[in-house]
Design a protein around this motif. Structure first.
Motif, mmCIF file in Angstrom:
data_model
loop_
_atom_site.group_PDB
_atom_site.id
_atom_site.type_symbol
_atom_site.label_atom_id
_atom_site.label_comp_id
_atom_site.label_asym_id
_atom_site.label_seq_id
_atom_site.Cartn_x
_atom_site.Cartn_y
_atom_site.Cartn_z
ATOM 1 N N LEU A 193 0.811 -1.215 0.000
ATOM 2 C CA LEU A 193 0.000 0.000 0.000
ATOM 3 C C LEU A 193 0.844 1.264 0.000
ATOM 4 O O LEU A 193 0.444 2.269 -0.586
ATOM 5 C CB LEU A 193 -0.946 0.011 1.200
ATOM 6 C CG LEU A 193 -2.078 -1.007 1.154
ATOM 7 C CD1 LEU A 193 -2.868 -0.968 2.451
ATOM 8 C CD2 LEU A 193 -2.984 -0.738 -0.030
ATOM 9 N N ILE A 194 2.000 1.252 0.648
ATOM 10 C CA ILE A 194 2.834 2.452 0.670
ATOM 11 C C ILE A 194 3.843 2.485 -0.475
ATOM 12 O O ILE A 194 4.519 3.473 -0.675
ATOM 13 C CB ILE A 194 3.573 2.618 2.018
ATOM 14 C CG1 ILE A 194 4.575 1.497 2.239
ATOM 15 C CG2 ILE A 194 2.601 2.726 3.149
ATOM 16 C CD1 ILE A 194 5.509 1.750 3.392
ATOM 17 N N SER A 195 3.923 1.425 -1.225
ATOM 18 C CA SER A 195 4.878 1.358 -2.329
ATOM 19 C C SER A 195 4.495 2.333 -3.448
ATOM 20 O O SER A 195 3.332 2.415 -3.833
ATOM 21 C CB SER A 195 4.920 -0.065 -2.881
ATOM 22 O OG SER A 195 5.785 -0.121 -3.976
ATOM 23 N N PRO A 196 5.457 3.061 -4.000
ATOM 24 C CA PRO A 196 5.158 4.047 -5.045
ATOM 25 C C PRO A 196 5.178 3.466 -6.458
ATOM 26 O O PRO A 196 5.434 4.173 -7.424
ATOM 27 C CB PRO A 196 6.282 5.072 -4.871
ATOM 28 C CG PRO A 196 7.438 4.258 -4.419
ATOM 29 C CD PRO A 196 6.833 3.179 -3.531
ATOM 30 N N LEU A 197 4.905 2.196 -6.613
ATOM 31 C CA LEU A 197 4.989 1.562 -7.927
ATOM 32 C C LEU A 197 3.816 1.901 -8.840
ATOM 33 O O LEU A 197 3.854 1.600 -10.028
ATOM 34 C CB LEU A 197 5.098 0.048 -7.774
ATOM 35 C CG LEU A 197 6.346 -0.445 -7.047
ATOM 36 C CD1 LEU A 197 6.290 -1.953 -6.882
ATOM 37 C CD2 LEU A 197 7.589 -0.047 -7.801
ATOM 38 N N MET A 198 2.763 2.503 -8.325
ATOM 39 C CA MET A 198 1.612 2.816 -9.170
ATOM 40 C C MET A 198 1.876 3.992 -10.106
ATOM 41 O O MET A 198 1.215 4.114 -11.135
ATOM 42 C CB MET A 198 0.387 3.126 -8.308
ATOM 43 C CG MET A 198 -0.290 1.892 -7.776
ATOM 44 S SD MET A 198 -0.744 0.703 -9.044
ATOM 45 C CE MET A 198 -2.017 1.572 -9.906
ATOM 46 N N GLY A 199 2.831 4.854 -9.780
ATOM 47 C CA GLY A 199 3.122 5.998 -10.645
ATOM 48 C C GLY A 199 3.504 5.591 -12.062
ATOM 49 O O GLY A 199 2.893 6.064 -13.038
ATOM 50 N N PRO A 200 4.494 4.704 -12.228
ATOM 51 C CA PRO A 200 4.831 4.256 -13.572
ATOM 52 C C PRO A 200 3.726 3.455 -14.248
ATOM 53 O O PRO A 200 3.553 3.546 -15.464
ATOM 54 C CB PRO A 200 6.077 3.393 -13.365
ATOM 55 C CG PRO A 200 6.659 3.849 -12.098
ATOM 56 C CD PRO A 200 5.502 4.288 -11.254
ATOM 57 N N ILE A 201 2.961 2.689 -13.485
ATOM 58 C CA ILE A 201 1.873 1.921 -14.079
ATOM 59 C C ILE A 201 0.800 2.858 -14.626
ATOM 60 O O ILE A 201 0.307 2.684 -15.745
ATOM 61 C CB ILE A 201 1.289 0.933 -13.051
ATOM 62 C CG1 ILE A 201 2.324 -0.123 -12.696
ATOM 63 C CG2 ILE A 201 0.018 0.283 -13.572
ATOM 64 C CD1 ILE A 201 1.955 -0.992 -11.517
#
Length: 109
Positions: free
Chosen positions: A67-75
């Motif tokens: 939930l705190i991981s910033p991996l959604m930005g590139p997706i």
């Protein structure tokens, strides 16, 4: 029911009332793709939390790290680039996604 009575009801459910300008949305999505600022630190802490969750065998801690991981930005950047046909954004988002997920190109020859 007259047209005057139907207009206020349709306005209540309009999503355009709270919509931001297109330029603001575009700049926010493009900024979320890059791996700079606080994003690398958040990624490091998410990795540490996920490692702790794996060590103590706790699914709740692992989900918290996701939930705190910033991996959604590139997706989101890849999806937005596809939507607006911006191939430079797609490449930049893909490159940042591969960097964040630790992907390496391996030569199997």
């Amino acid at each position: 029911m007259t047209e005057n009575q139907a207009a206020p009801r349709s306005h209540r459910f309009s999503l355009l009332h709270d919509k931001a300008d297109d330029d603001v949305i575009d700049s926010a999505l493009r900024a979320g793709v890059e791996l700079r600022g606080a994003t690398p630190w958040i990624l490091i802490f998410a990795i540490v939390i996920a490692s702790i969750g794996l060590n103590i065998n706790s699914p709740a801690v692992i989900v918290g790290a996701m939930l705190i991981s910033p991996l959604m930005g590139p997706i989101v950047g890849i999806g937005y680039g596809i939507g607006i046909y911006d191939f430079a954004l797609i490449r930049r988002s893909g490159r940042c996604r591969r960097t964040q997920s630790g992907y390496r190109r391996r030569d199997f020859s």
